[in-house]
Design an enzyme around this catalytic site. Structure first.
Site, PDB file in Angstrom:
ATOM      1  N   ARG A 126       0.797  -1.107   0.040  1.00 33.48           N
ATOM      2  CA  ARG A 126       0.021   0.043  -0.014  1.00 33.48           C
ATOM      3  C   ARG A 126       0.899   1.181   0.005  1.00 33.48           C
ATOM      4  O   ARG A 126       1.992   1.320   0.399  1.00 33.48           O
ATOM      5  CB  ARG A 126      -1.030   0.099   1.213  1.00 33.48           C
ATOM      6  N   LYS A 152      -8.872  -2.064   0.666  1.00 29.68           N
ATOM      7  CA  LYS A 152      -8.780  -1.118   1.953  1.00 29.68           C
ATOM      8  C   LYS A 152      -9.674   0.240   1.459  1.00 29.68           C
ATOM      9  O   LYS A 152      -9.936   0.680   2.606  1.00 29.68           O
ATOM     10  CB  LYS A 152      -7.190  -0.806   2.329  1.00 29.68           C
ATOM     11  N   HIS A 211     -10.841  -3.583  12.328  1.00 25.61           N
ATOM     12  CA  HIS A 211      -9.899  -4.226  11.759  1.00 25.61           C
ATOM     13  C   HIS A 211      -9.782  -5.531  12.309  1.00 25.61           C
ATOM     14  O   HIS A 211      -8.864  -5.202  13.366  1.00 25.61           O
ATOM     15  CB  HIS A 211      -8.690  -3.306  11.643  1.00 25.61           C
ATOM     16  N   SER A 248      -1.312  -5.750   9.832  1.00 24.61           N
ATOM     17  CA  SER A 248      -0.763  -6.705   8.878  1.00 24.61           C
ATOM     18  C   SER A 248       0.279  -7.211   9.772  1.00 24.61           C
ATOM     19  O   SER A 248       1.050  -6.376  10.204  1.00 24.61           O
ATOM     20  CB  SER A 248      -0.505  -6.008   7.735  1.00 24.61           C
ATOM     21  N   LYS A 300      -3.460 -11.994  12.524  1.00 26.56           N
ATOM     22  CA  LYS A 300      -4.817 -12.096  12.614  1.00 26.56           C
ATOM     23  C   LYS A 300      -5.291 -13.326  11.501  1.00 26.56           C
ATOM     24  O   LYS A 300      -6.183 -14.016  11.937  1.00 26.56           O
ATOM     25  CB  LYS A 300      -5.474 -10.722  12.127  1.00 26.56           C
ATOM     26  N   THR A 301      -5.001 -13.369  10.477  1.00 25.42           N
ATOM     27  CA  THR A 301      -5.065 -14.319   9.452  1.00 25.42           C
ATOM     28  C   THR A 301      -4.793 -15.731   9.928  1.00 25.42           C
ATOM     29  O   THR A 301      -5.739 -16.708  10.005  1.00 25.42           O
ATOM     30  CB  THR A 301      -4.757 -14.142   8.214  1.00 25.42           C
ATOM     31  N   ASP A 341     -10.223 -10.622   8.383  1.00 24.74           N
ATOM     32  CA  ASP A 341      -9.629  -9.151   8.581  1.00 24.74           C
ATOM     33  C   ASP A 341     -10.435  -8.063   8.756  1.00 24.74           C
ATOM     34  O   ASP A 341     -10.013  -6.994   9.397  1.00 24.74           O
ATOM     35  CB  ASP A 341      -9.075  -8.843   7.093  1.00 24.74           C
ATOM     36  N   ARG A 386       1.369 -12.468  -1.382  1.00 26.88           N
ATOM     37  CA  ARG A 386      -0.108 -12.499  -0.668  1.00 26.88           C
ATOM     38  C   ARG A 386      -0.768 -13.611  -1.799  1.00 26.88           C
ATOM     39  O   ARG A 386      -0.594 -13.961  -2.813  1.00 26.88           O
ATOM     40  CB  ARG A 386      -0.847 -11.300  -0.896  1.00 26.88           C
TER      41      ARG A 386
END
Length: 565
Positions: free
Chosen positions: A88, A231, A251, A270, A274-275, A289, A354
Protein backbone atom coordinates in the site's frame (compact mmCIF):
# COMPACT_ATOMS: atom_id res chain seq x y z
CA UNK A 1 -12.09 -39.70 -43.54
CA UNK A 2 -13.33 -39.73 -39.97
CA UNK A 3 -15.59 -42.63 -39.09
CA UNK A 4 -18.64 -41.94 -36.86
CA UNK A 5 -17.15 -43.74 -33.89
CA UNK A 6 -13.84 -41.88 -34.07
CA UNK A 7 -12.97 -38.56 -32.43
CA UNK A 8 -11.88 -35.86 -34.89
CA UNK A 9 -8.33 -34.60 -34.52
CA UNK A 10 -9.66 -31.04 -34.20
CA UNK A 11 -12.83 -30.10 -32.37
CA UNK A 12 -14.82 -28.21 -35.02
CA UNK A 13 -15.43 -24.99 -33.08
CA UNK A 14 -11.72 -24.54 -32.38
CA UNK A 15 -11.24 -23.97 -36.11
CA UNK A 16 -12.88 -20.61 -35.48
CA UNK A 17 -10.28 -18.94 -33.27
CA UNK A 18 -12.69 -16.29 -32.02
CA UNK A 19 -15.48 -18.70 -31.08
CA UNK A 20 -15.23 -18.20 -27.29
CA UNK A 21 -14.42 -14.50 -27.54
CA UNK A 22 -17.42 -13.86 -29.79
CA UNK A 23 -19.71 -15.52 -27.28
CA UNK A 24 -18.12 -13.58 -24.43
CA UNK A 25 -18.71 -10.29 -26.24
CA UNK A 26 -22.39 -11.03 -26.87
CA UNK A 27 -23.00 -12.44 -23.40
CA UNK A 28 -21.49 -9.56 -21.47
CA UNK A 29 -22.99 -6.87 -23.70
CA UNK A 30 -26.47 -8.29 -23.23
CA UNK A 31 -25.95 -8.74 -19.50
CA UNK A 32 -25.29 -5.08 -18.80
CA UNK A 33 -27.43 -3.55 -21.54
CA UNK A 34 -29.74 -1.91 -18.99
CA UNK A 35 -26.74 -0.21 -17.41
CA UNK A 36 -25.32 1.25 -20.64
CA UNK A 37 -26.81 4.66 -19.90
CA UNK A 38 -24.93 4.81 -16.59
CA UNK A 39 -21.58 4.04 -18.24
CA UNK A 40 -22.22 6.48 -21.08
CA UNK A 41 -23.06 9.26 -18.65
CA UNK A 42 -19.93 8.45 -16.63
CA UNK A 43 -17.83 9.15 -19.73
CA UNK A 44 -17.13 5.68 -21.05
CA UNK A 45 -16.82 5.29 -24.83
CA UNK A 46 -19.33 2.50 -25.36
CA UNK A 47 -18.58 2.31 -29.09
CA UNK A 48 -14.97 1.42 -28.42
CA UNK A 49 -14.54 -0.52 -25.19
CA UNK A 50 -15.82 -3.97 -24.34
CA UNK A 51 -17.31 -4.20 -20.86
CA UNK A 52 -17.08 -7.55 -19.10
CA UNK A 53 -19.35 -7.62 -16.08
CA UNK A 54 -18.83 -10.28 -13.40
CA UNK A 55 -16.90 -12.41 -15.88
CA UNK A 56 -16.45 -16.10 -15.02
CA UNK A 57 -13.25 -17.00 -13.20
CA UNK A 58 -12.04 -19.15 -16.11
CA UNK A 59 -12.40 -16.24 -18.53
CA UNK A 60 -10.50 -13.92 -16.19
CA UNK A 61 -7.73 -16.54 -16.10
CA UNK A 62 -7.63 -16.61 -19.90
CA UNK A 63 -7.48 -12.83 -20.20
CA UNK A 64 -4.82 -12.48 -17.50
CA UNK A 65 -2.65 -15.13 -19.17
CA UNK A 66 -3.22 -13.76 -22.66
CA UNK A 67 -2.82 -10.06 -21.88
CA UNK A 68 -0.96 -9.67 -18.58
CA UNK A 69 1.70 -12.38 -18.50
CA UNK A 70 -0.01 -14.29 -15.69
CA UNK A 71 0.91 -17.91 -14.94
CA UNK A 72 -1.14 -20.86 -13.67
CA UNK A 73 0.63 -22.37 -10.65
CA UNK A 74 1.04 -26.10 -10.08
CA UNK A 75 -1.91 -26.00 -7.65
CA UNK A 76 -4.17 -24.17 -10.09
CA UNK A 77 -3.95 -20.66 -8.61
CA UNK A 78 -3.28 -17.70 -10.89
CA UNK A 79 0.12 -16.07 -10.33
CA UNK A 80 0.09 -12.39 -11.23
CA UNK A 81 2.18 -9.33 -10.50
CA UNK A 82 1.38 -5.82 -9.32
CA UNK A 83 4.33 -4.07 -10.94
CA UNK A 84 6.40 -1.43 -9.18
CA UNK A 85 4.14 -1.12 -6.14
CA UNK A 86 4.05 -4.29 -4.03
CA UNK A 87 2.39 -2.77 -0.97
CA UNK A 88 0.00 0.00 0.00
CA UNK A 89 0.95 3.66 -0.48
CA UNK A 90 -0.55 5.36 2.62
CA UNK A 91 1.21 8.69 1.94
CA UNK A 92 -0.68 8.95 -1.33
CA UNK A 93 -4.14 8.38 0.17
CA UNK A 94 -6.56 11.33 0.05
CA UNK A 95 -10.09 12.05 1.30
CA UNK A 96 -12.13 14.72 -0.47
CA UNK A 97 -12.98 17.67 1.79
CA UNK A 98 -16.70 18.28 1.22
CA UNK A 99 -19.70 19.40 3.25
CA UNK A 100 -21.41 16.05 3.87
CA UNK A 101 -18.48 14.38 5.67
CA UNK A 102 -15.96 17.08 6.62
CA UNK A 103 -17.16 17.32 10.25
CA UNK A 104 -16.87 13.56 10.82
CA UNK A 105 -13.46 12.88 9.26
CA UNK A 106 -10.35 12.75 11.47
CA UNK A 107 -8.17 15.00 9.32
CA UNK A 108 -4.38 14.74 9.48
CA UNK A 109 -1.55 12.59 8.20
CA UNK A 110 -3.84 9.57 7.68
CA UNK A 111 -6.75 11.38 6.05
CA UNK A 112 -5.15 14.07 3.91
CA UNK A 113 -7.51 16.64 2.41
CA UNK A 114 -8.18 16.84 -1.33
CA UNK A 115 -10.42 19.43 -2.93
CA UNK A 116 -13.39 18.38 -5.03
CA UNK A 117 -12.00 19.87 -8.26
CA UNK A 118 -8.80 17.81 -8.04
CA UNK A 119 -10.87 14.69 -7.49
CA UNK A 120 -12.87 15.47 -10.64
CA UNK A 121 -9.65 15.90 -12.62
CA UNK A 122 -8.28 12.55 -11.44
CA UNK A 123 -11.62 10.80 -11.98
CA UNK A 124 -11.70 12.11 -15.55
CA UNK A 125 -8.09 11.02 -16.04
CA UNK A 126 -8.94 7.50 -14.84
CA UNK A 127 -11.97 7.18 -17.13
CA UNK A 128 -9.98 8.57 -20.07
CA UNK A 129 -7.38 5.87 -19.51
CA UNK A 130 -9.98 3.12 -19.20
CA UNK A 131 -11.44 4.29 -22.52
CA UNK A 132 -8.13 3.42 -24.20
CA UNK A 133 -8.34 -0.22 -23.11
CA UNK A 134 -9.83 -2.95 -25.27
CA UNK A 135 -11.29 -4.73 -22.24
CA UNK A 136 -12.82 -3.02 -19.22
CA UNK A 137 -13.89 -5.25 -16.37
CA UNK A 138 -16.82 -4.53 -14.07
CA UNK A 139 -17.45 -6.46 -10.89
CA UNK A 140 -20.59 -5.86 -8.87
CA UNK A 141 -20.61 -7.32 -5.37
CA UNK A 142 -21.48 -6.63 -1.75
CA UNK A 143 -19.56 -5.46 1.32
CA UNK A 144 -21.07 -6.82 4.54
CA UNK A 145 -22.78 -10.19 5.06
CA UNK A 146 -25.64 -8.83 7.15
CA UNK A 147 -28.31 -7.62 4.68
CA UNK A 148 -29.33 -4.89 7.13
CA UNK A 149 -25.95 -3.18 6.87
CA UNK A 150 -24.35 -4.26 3.59
CA UNK A 151 -23.57 -1.94 0.67
CA UNK A 152 -23.45 -2.56 -3.08
CA UNK A 153 -19.96 -2.05 -4.57
CA UNK A 154 -19.02 -1.67 -8.23
CA UNK A 155 -15.39 -2.07 -9.36
CA UNK A 156 -14.35 -0.81 -12.81
CA UNK A 157 -10.83 -1.76 -13.87
CA UNK A 158 -8.62 -2.64 -16.84
CA UNK A 159 -6.84 -5.75 -15.53
CA UNK A 160 -8.37 -9.22 -15.29
CA UNK A 161 -6.15 -9.68 -12.23
CA UNK A 162 -7.93 -6.82 -10.44
CA UNK A 163 -11.37 -8.09 -11.44
CA UNK A 164 -10.57 -11.58 -10.14
CA UNK A 165 -9.11 -10.12 -6.95
CA UNK A 166 -12.31 -8.24 -6.16
CA UNK A 167 -14.38 -11.23 -7.22
CA UNK A 168 -12.61 -13.04 -4.39
CA UNK A 169 -12.63 -10.23 -1.83
CA UNK A 170 -16.18 -8.90 -2.17
CA UNK A 171 -19.27 -10.99 -1.46
CA UNK A 172 -20.26 -12.59 -4.76
CA UNK A 173 -23.90 -12.02 -5.73
CA UNK A 174 -26.18 -14.82 -6.89
CA UNK A 175 -27.58 -14.60 -10.43
CA UNK A 176 -30.82 -13.22 -9.01
CA UNK A 177 -28.99 -10.62 -6.91
CA UNK A 178 -26.90 -9.57 -9.90
CA UNK A 179 -29.99 -9.24 -12.11
CA UNK A 180 -31.60 -6.90 -9.58
CA UNK A 181 -28.37 -5.18 -8.45
CA UNK A 182 -29.45 -1.69 -9.52
CA UNK A 183 -27.45 1.40 -8.67
CA UNK A 184 -24.26 0.74 -6.65
CA UNK A 185 -23.67 2.47 -3.32
CA UNK A 186 -19.92 2.81 -3.94
CA UNK A 187 -17.83 2.78 -7.14
CA UNK A 188 -14.08 2.16 -7.58
CA UNK A 189 -12.41 3.46 -10.75
CA UNK A 190 -9.11 1.59 -10.90
CA UNK A 191 -6.77 2.99 -13.55
CA UNK A 192 -3.71 1.98 -11.58
CA UNK A 193 -1.57 1.34 -14.68
CA UNK A 194 -1.78 5.06 -15.49
CA UNK A 195 0.05 7.64 -13.34
CA UNK A 196 -1.43 10.66 -11.64
CA UNK A 197 -0.22 14.02 -12.92
CA UNK A 198 2.29 15.24 -10.33
CA UNK A 199 1.55 18.85 -11.28
CA UNK A 200 -2.13 18.54 -10.36
CA UNK A 201 -2.89 20.43 -7.16
CA UNK A 202 -2.44 18.24 -4.08
CA UNK A 203 -0.51 15.43 -5.80
CA UNK A 204 2.70 14.39 -4.04
CA UNK A 205 3.70 11.64 -6.51
CA UNK A 206 2.47 9.75 -9.55
CA UNK A 207 0.35 7.60 -7.22
CA UNK A 208 -3.04 8.72 -5.96
CA UNK A 209 -5.63 6.75 -3.98
CA UNK A 210 -8.62 8.95 -3.19
CA UNK A 211 -12.15 8.62 -1.77
CA UNK A 212 -15.07 11.01 -2.16
CA UNK A 213 -17.80 10.31 0.42
CA UNK A 214 -20.29 12.70 -1.19
CA UNK A 215 -20.05 10.93 -4.56
CA UNK A 216 -19.29 7.58 -2.86
CA UNK A 217 -16.48 6.98 -5.34
CA UNK A 218 -12.83 5.97 -5.24
CA UNK A 219 -10.17 6.66 -7.88
CA UNK A 220 -6.86 4.80 -8.13
CA UNK A 221 -3.96 6.07 -10.27
CA UNK A 222 -0.32 5.04 -10.36
CA UNK A 223 -0.46 1.78 -8.39
CA UNK A 224 -1.51 -1.69 -9.49
CA UNK A 225 -1.33 -3.16 -5.98
CA UNK A 226 -4.73 -4.82 -5.57
CA UNK A 227 -4.82 -4.30 -1.80
CA UNK A 228 -5.64 -0.62 -2.36
CA UNK A 229 -9.14 -1.61 -3.55
CA UNK A 230 -9.72 -3.89 -0.59
CA UNK A 231 -8.73 -1.21 1.91
CA UNK A 232 -10.74 1.41 0.03
CA UNK A 233 -13.88 -0.62 0.64
CA UNK A 234 -12.92 -0.98 4.30
CA UNK A 235 -12.41 2.79 4.65
CA UNK A 236 -15.91 3.36 3.33
CA UNK A 237 -17.37 0.79 5.72
CA UNK A 238 -15.28 2.28 8.55
CA UNK A 239 -17.12 5.54 7.84
CA UNK A 240 -20.62 4.32 7.04
CA UNK A 241 -21.10 1.77 9.81
CA UNK A 242 -20.70 4.18 12.77
CA UNK A 243 -22.08 7.28 11.02
CA UNK A 244 -25.04 5.85 9.08
CA UNK A 245 -25.86 2.60 10.88
CA UNK A 246 -24.55 3.16 14.43
CA UNK A 247 -22.50 -0.06 14.34
CA UNK A 248 -18.82 -0.65 15.19
CA UNK A 249 -16.52 -1.48 12.28
CA UNK A 250 -13.25 -3.14 13.24
CA UNK A 251 -9.95 -4.15 11.68
CA UNK A 252 -10.18 -7.65 13.05
CA UNK A 253 -10.52 -11.32 12.26
CA UNK A 254 -13.20 -13.44 13.91
CA UNK A 255 -14.06 -17.08 14.49
CA UNK A 256 -16.62 -19.10 16.40
CA UNK A 257 -16.27 -22.31 18.42
CA UNK A 258 -17.88 -25.43 16.96
CA UNK A 259 -19.00 -26.75 20.32
CA UNK A 260 -19.84 -23.72 22.47
CA UNK A 261 -20.60 -21.21 19.73
CA UNK A 262 -18.28 -18.71 21.46
CA UNK A 263 -17.13 -15.82 19.26
CA UNK A 264 -13.61 -14.34 19.38
CA UNK A 265 -12.51 -11.06 17.77
CA UNK A 266 -8.80 -10.69 16.91
CA UNK A 267 -7.57 -7.09 16.52
CA UNK A 268 -4.27 -6.42 14.80
CA UNK A 269 -2.41 -4.91 11.89
CA UNK A 270 -0.80 -6.78 8.99
CA UNK A 271 1.88 -9.19 10.14
CA UNK A 272 0.53 -9.68 13.68
CA UNK A 273 -1.17 -13.01 12.99
CA UNK A 274 -4.86 -12.16 12.51
CA UNK A 275 -5.26 -14.36 9.44
CA UNK A 276 -3.10 -17.20 10.76
CA UNK A 277 -4.61 -17.41 14.25
CA UNK A 278 -8.22 -17.13 13.13
CA UNK A 279 -7.78 -20.07 10.71
CA UNK A 280 -8.25 -22.70 13.42
CA UNK A 281 -9.27 -26.30 12.57
CA UNK A 282 -11.36 -26.46 15.76
CA UNK A 283 -13.33 -23.31 15.04
CA UNK A 284 -15.40 -21.88 12.20
CA UNK A 285 -13.90 -18.86 10.46
CA UNK A 286 -16.19 -15.85 10.21
CA UNK A 287 -13.49 -13.80 8.49
CA UNK A 288 -9.80 -12.91 8.57
CA UNK A 289 -9.55 -9.11 8.43
CA UNK A 290 -12.59 -6.81 8.53
CA UNK A 291 -15.74 -7.11 10.65
CA UNK A 292 -18.62 -5.21 12.16
CA UNK A 293 -19.73 -5.74 15.76
CA UNK A 294 -23.41 -4.98 15.46
CA UNK A 295 -26.26 -4.80 17.94
CA UNK A 296 -27.21 -8.36 17.05
CA UNK A 297 -23.81 -10.04 16.62
CA UNK A 298 -20.76 -10.06 14.36
CA UNK A 299 -20.51 -10.13 10.57
CA UNK A 300 -17.70 -10.18 8.04
CA UNK A 301 -17.36 -7.29 5.60
CA UNK A 302 -15.60 -9.40 2.94
CA UNK A 303 -16.23 -12.46 0.82
CA UNK A 304 -12.65 -13.67 0.84
CA UNK A 305 -9.26 -13.69 2.55
CA UNK A 306 -6.02 -11.90 1.69
CA UNK A 307 -3.31 -13.94 3.38
CA UNK A 308 0.42 -13.32 3.60
CA UNK A 309 2.40 -16.07 1.86
CA UNK A 310 5.92 -15.51 3.14
CA UNK A 311 7.34 -18.83 4.44
CA UNK A 312 3.94 -20.47 3.96
CA UNK A 313 3.89 -24.25 4.41
CA UNK A 314 1.26 -26.97 4.61
CA UNK A 315 2.60 -27.95 8.04
CA UNK A 316 2.33 -24.51 9.67
CA UNK A 317 -0.81 -23.20 7.97
CA UNK A 318 -2.65 -26.05 6.23
CA UNK A 319 -5.96 -24.22 5.78
CA UNK A 320 -4.35 -21.30 3.95
CA UNK A 321 -1.95 -23.53 2.00
CA UNK A 322 -4.78 -25.72 0.70
CA UNK A 323 -6.89 -22.69 -0.24
CA UNK A 324 -4.37 -21.83 -2.97
CA UNK A 325 -6.07 -23.53 -5.90
CA UNK A 326 -8.12 -22.69 -8.99
CA UNK A 327 -9.80 -19.33 -8.49
CA UNK A 328 -7.19 -18.01 -6.05
CA UNK A 329 -4.66 -15.33 -6.94
CA UNK A 330 -1.04 -15.53 -5.87
CA UNK A 331 0.32 -11.98 -5.91
CA UNK A 332 4.03 -11.29 -6.54
CA UNK A 333 5.03 -14.86 -5.66
CA UNK A 334 8.16 -16.30 -7.24
CA UNK A 335 7.70 -19.70 -8.91
CA UNK A 336 9.81 -22.47 -10.44
CA UNK A 337 9.64 -21.86 -14.21
CA UNK A 338 9.71 -25.59 -14.97
CA UNK A 339 7.24 -26.96 -12.45
CA UNK A 340 5.24 -23.74 -11.90
CA UNK A 341 5.51 -24.52 -8.19
CA UNK A 342 5.41 -21.39 -5.97
CA UNK A 343 8.44 -20.68 -3.80
CA UNK A 344 6.99 -19.07 -0.68
CA UNK A 345 10.43 -18.58 0.85
CA UNK A 346 11.68 -16.42 -2.04
CA UNK A 347 11.28 -12.72 -1.26
CA UNK A 348 13.20 -11.37 -4.25
CA UNK A 349 10.13 -9.50 -5.52
CA UNK A 350 8.73 -8.50 -2.11
CA UNK A 351 8.28 -9.84 1.39
CA UNK A 352 4.61 -8.90 1.04
CA UNK A 353 3.67 -11.91 -1.10
CA UNK A 354 -0.07 -12.55 -0.86
CA UNK A 355 -2.88 -14.89 -1.81
CA UNK A 356 -6.50 -13.80 -2.31
CA UNK A 357 -9.08 -16.57 -2.21
CA UNK A 358 -12.85 -16.90 -1.62
CA UNK A 359 -13.62 -17.57 2.02
CA UNK A 360 -15.41 -20.82 1.18
CA UNK A 361 -11.98 -22.23 0.21
CA UNK A 362 -11.35 -22.51 3.95
CA UNK A 363 -12.97 -25.82 5.00
CA UNK A 364 -14.10 -24.42 8.35
CA UNK A 365 -15.54 -21.18 7.01
CA UNK A 366 -18.94 -20.24 8.38
CA UNK A 367 -21.19 -19.42 5.43
CA UNK A 368 -22.93 -17.00 5.61
CA UNK A 369 -20.14 -15.20 7.46
CA UNK A 370 -22.15 -13.83 10.36
CA UNK A 371 -23.33 -14.88 13.82
CA UNK A 372 -26.26 -13.64 15.86
CA UNK A 373 -24.25 -13.79 19.06
CA UNK A 374 -22.09 -11.31 20.96
CA UNK A 375 -18.31 -11.94 21.32
CA UNK A 376 -17.03 -14.04 24.22
CA UNK A 377 -13.39 -12.89 23.96
CA UNK A 378 -11.40 -10.05 22.44
CA UNK A 379 -7.75 -10.64 21.56
CA UNK A 380 -5.55 -7.65 20.76
CA UNK A 381 -2.53 -8.77 18.73
CA UNK A 382 0.77 -6.95 18.67
CA UNK A 383 4.13 -7.73 17.11
CA UNK A 384 6.69 -6.30 19.54
CA UNK A 385 10.05 -5.74 17.84
CA UNK A 386 11.63 -4.77 21.19
CA UNK A 387 11.02 -8.27 22.53
CA UNK A 388 9.79 -7.11 25.95
CA UNK A 389 6.00 -7.53 25.96
CA UNK A 390 4.73 -10.85 27.32
CA UNK A 391 3.09 -13.31 24.92
CA UNK A 392 -0.21 -12.98 26.78
CA UNK A 393 -1.66 -10.50 29.28
CA UNK A 394 -5.12 -10.17 30.77
CA UNK A 395 -6.32 -6.57 30.39
CA UNK A 396 -8.63 -4.60 32.63
CA UNK A 397 -11.37 -2.54 30.97
CA UNK A 398 -9.24 0.62 31.21
CA UNK A 399 -6.16 -1.19 29.88
CA UNK A 400 -8.23 -2.50 26.96
CA UNK A 401 -9.28 1.04 26.05
CA UNK A 402 -5.70 2.27 26.44
CA UNK A 403 -4.15 -0.39 24.23
CA UNK A 404 -6.94 -0.11 21.64
CA UNK A 405 -6.26 3.62 21.31
CA UNK A 406 -2.47 3.16 21.38
CA UNK A 407 -2.51 0.27 18.91
CA UNK A 408 1.14 -0.62 19.36
CA UNK A 409 2.81 -3.02 16.94
CA UNK A 410 5.75 -3.12 14.56
CA UNK A 411 5.29 -2.73 10.83
CA UNK A 412 6.73 -5.90 9.36
CA UNK A 413 8.66 -6.00 6.08
CA UNK A 414 6.56 -5.73 2.94
CA UNK A 415 3.22 -4.65 4.39
CA UNK A 416 3.86 -1.15 3.14
CA UNK A 417 6.02 0.14 0.32
CA UNK A 418 9.61 0.63 1.55
CA UNK A 419 9.37 -1.22 4.89
CA UNK A 420 12.43 -3.51 4.93
CA UNK A 421 12.75 -4.25 8.66
CA UNK A 422 10.36 -4.03 11.61
CA UNK A 423 9.50 -0.47 12.58
CA UNK A 424 7.79 0.13 15.96
CA UNK A 425 4.60 2.03 15.35
CA UNK A 426 1.44 3.12 17.14
CA UNK A 427 -1.57 2.49 14.95
CA UNK A 428 -4.65 3.70 16.79
CA UNK A 429 -7.56 1.24 16.94
CA UNK A 430 -5.20 -1.22 15.25
CA UNK A 431 -6.26 0.39 12.00
CA UNK A 432 -4.65 3.84 11.68
CA UNK A 433 -3.93 3.51 7.93
CA UNK A 434 -7.64 2.92 7.32
CA UNK A 435 -9.25 4.94 10.11
CA UNK A 436 -11.71 7.60 9.03
CA UNK A 437 -13.39 8.99 12.16
CA UNK A 438 -11.69 10.23 15.33
CA UNK A 439 -10.28 7.20 17.22
CA UNK A 440 -12.26 8.19 20.30
CA UNK A 441 -15.54 7.38 18.52
CA UNK A 442 -14.46 3.81 17.83
CA UNK A 443 -12.92 3.41 21.32
CA UNK A 444 -16.09 4.67 23.01
CA UNK A 445 -18.27 2.26 21.02
CA UNK A 446 -15.92 -0.62 21.85
CA UNK A 447 -15.89 0.17 25.58
CA UNK A 448 -19.71 0.38 25.64
CA UNK A 449 -20.08 -3.00 23.92
CA UNK A 450 -17.45 -4.70 26.09
CA UNK A 451 -19.08 -3.41 29.26
CA UNK A 452 -22.62 -4.24 28.15
CA UNK A 453 -21.75 -7.84 27.24
CA UNK A 454 -18.98 -8.38 29.85
CA UNK A 455 -16.35 -9.41 27.29
CA UNK A 456 -12.80 -10.18 28.60
CA UNK A 457 -9.83 -8.78 26.66
CA UNK A 458 -6.36 -10.26 26.12
CA UNK A 459 -3.16 -8.69 24.76
CA UNK A 460 -1.15 -11.28 22.81
CA UNK A 461 2.35 -10.55 21.51
CA UNK A 462 3.36 -12.54 18.41
CA UNK A 463 6.65 -10.65 18.08
CA UNK A 464 10.13 -11.25 19.43
CA UNK A 465 11.23 -13.02 22.59
CA UNK A 466 14.62 -13.48 24.27
CA UNK A 467 15.87 -10.25 22.70
CA UNK A 468 14.83 -7.53 20.32
CA UNK A 469 14.72 -7.86 16.53
CA UNK A 470 18.16 -8.96 15.34
CA UNK A 471 19.14 -10.77 18.54
CA UNK A 472 15.98 -12.53 19.75
CA UNK A 473 13.61 -14.70 17.75
CA UNK A 474 9.94 -14.56 16.81
CA UNK A 475 7.69 -16.26 19.36
CA UNK A 476 7.05 -19.79 18.00
CA UNK A 477 3.61 -20.11 16.44
CA UNK A 478 2.93 -23.31 18.39
CA UNK A 479 3.15 -21.37 21.69
CA UNK A 480 0.88 -18.60 20.42
CA UNK A 481 -1.67 -21.17 19.22
CA UNK A 482 -1.56 -22.90 22.62
CA UNK A 483 -2.21 -19.56 24.35
CA UNK A 484 -5.16 -18.83 22.08
CA UNK A 485 -6.53 -22.31 22.81
CA UNK A 486 -6.26 -21.53 26.53
CA UNK A 487 -8.27 -18.34 25.99
CA UNK A 488 -11.02 -20.24 24.19
CA UNK A 489 -11.18 -23.06 26.70
CA UNK A 490 -11.49 -20.65 29.63
CA UNK A 491 -8.26 -22.00 31.11
CA UNK A 492 -6.72 -18.52 31.37
CA UNK A 493 -9.66 -17.14 33.32
CA UNK A 494 -8.76 -19.53 36.14
CA UNK A 495 -4.98 -19.01 36.05
CA UNK A 496 -2.82 -17.36 38.66
CA UNK A 497 -1.35 -14.02 37.61
CA UNK A 498 1.63 -11.82 38.39
CA UNK A 499 2.14 -8.15 37.56
CA UNK A 500 4.53 -7.31 34.75
CA UNK A 501 6.72 -4.36 35.74
CA UNK A 502 6.28 -0.89 34.32
CA UNK A 503 3.39 -1.90 32.10
CA UNK A 504 1.25 -3.15 34.99
CA UNK A 505 0.06 -6.08 32.88
CA UNK A 506 -1.34 -9.23 34.45
CA UNK A 507 0.49 -12.26 33.06
CA UNK A 508 -0.27 -15.90 33.87
CA UNK A 509 2.36 -17.77 35.88
CA UNK A 510 1.69 -20.99 33.99
CA UNK A 511 0.06 -22.12 30.73
CA UNK A 512 0.25 -25.79 29.86
CA UNK A 513 2.55 -26.32 26.88
CA UNK A 514 4.25 -22.90 27.11
CA UNK A 515 7.65 -22.57 28.87
CA UNK A 516 7.77 -20.31 31.92
CA UNK A 517 10.57 -18.19 30.41
CA UNK A 518 8.36 -17.46 27.40
CA UNK A 519 5.42 -16.32 29.53
CA UNK A 520 7.62 -13.84 31.43
CA UNK A 521 9.92 -12.17 28.86
CA UNK A 522 12.37 -11.00 31.53
CA UNK A 523 13.32 -14.64 32.15
CA UNK A 524 14.03 -15.19 28.44
CA UNK A 525 16.63 -12.40 28.22
CA UNK A 526 20.20 -13.36 29.17
CA UNK A 527 21.13 -9.68 29.60
CA UNK A 528 18.73 -8.35 32.27
CA UNK A 529 20.06 -4.79 32.10
CA UNK A 530 19.51 -4.71 28.35
CA UNK A 531 15.97 -5.97 28.94
CA UNK A 532 15.20 -3.18 31.42
CA UNK A 533 16.58 -0.57 28.99
CA UNK A 534 14.28 -1.81 26.26
CA UNK A 535 11.30 -1.84 28.66
CA UNK A 536 11.95 1.79 29.62
CA UNK A 537 12.43 2.74 25.98
CA UNK A 538 9.14 1.15 24.89
CA UNK A 539 7.25 2.55 27.90
CA UNK A 540 8.47 6.03 26.97
CA UNK A 541 7.28 5.53 23.41
CA UNK A 542 3.83 4.54 24.68
CA UNK A 543 3.60 7.66 26.82
CA UNK A 544 4.67 9.92 23.98
CA UNK A 545 2.24 8.33 21.52
CA UNK A 546 -0.71 8.46 23.92
CA UNK A 547 -0.43 12.21 24.50
CA UNK A 548 -2.51 12.59 21.34
CA UNK A 549 -5.53 11.06 23.11
CA UNK A 550 -5.02 12.09 26.76
CA UNK A 551 -7.44 14.99 26.61
CA UNK A 552 -10.20 12.76 25.16
CA UNK A 553 -10.13 9.91 27.69
CA UNK A 554 -10.97 9.41 31.34
CA UNK A 555 -8.11 9.63 33.83
CA UNK A 556 -8.46 5.91 34.65
CA UNK A 557 -7.73 5.06 31.00
CA UNK A 558 -4.75 7.40 30.87
CA UNK A 559 -3.32 5.81 34.04
CA UNK A 560 -3.75 2.31 32.60
CA UNK A 561 -0.66 2.70 30.45
CA UNK A 562 2.98 1.99 31.33
CA UNK A 563 4.77 4.14 33.87
CA UNK A 564 8.40 5.17 33.74
CA UNK A 565 9.98 5.87 37.14
Amino acid sequence: MVHPHQTPYVTPHILHKNYAQAFDNEFHSNLIGRDLEYFSQAGFDMDRIQLKRNAPVAQLYEDAIRNEGAIISSSGALINFSGKKTGRSPKDKRIVYEETSKDDIWWGSVNIKMDEHTFEINRERAIDYLNTRDNVYVFDGFAGWDPKYRIKVRVICARAYHALFMNNMLIRPTEEELASFGEPDFIIYNAGQFPANRFTKGMSSTTSVEINFKRMEMVILGTEYAGEMKKGVFSVMHYLQPVKFGQLSLHSSANVGMEKGDVTLFFGLSGTGKTTLSADPNRLLIGDDEHVWSDTGVFNIEGGCYAKCINLSSEKEPEIFNAIRFGSILENVVYNPLSRMPDYDDVSITENTRCAYPIEYIPNAKIPCMVDRQPSNIIMLTCDAFGVLPPVSKLSADQASYHFLAGYTSKTPGTEDGVLEPIPTFSTCYSAPFIVLHPGRYAEMLAERMSKHNVPCWLINTGWTGGKFGTGKRCPLKYTRRIVDAVHSGELLDSEYETFGSFGLQIPTAVEGVPREVLNPRLAWADKEAFEREVRKLAGMFQKAFKLYESDVQESVRLAGPRVD
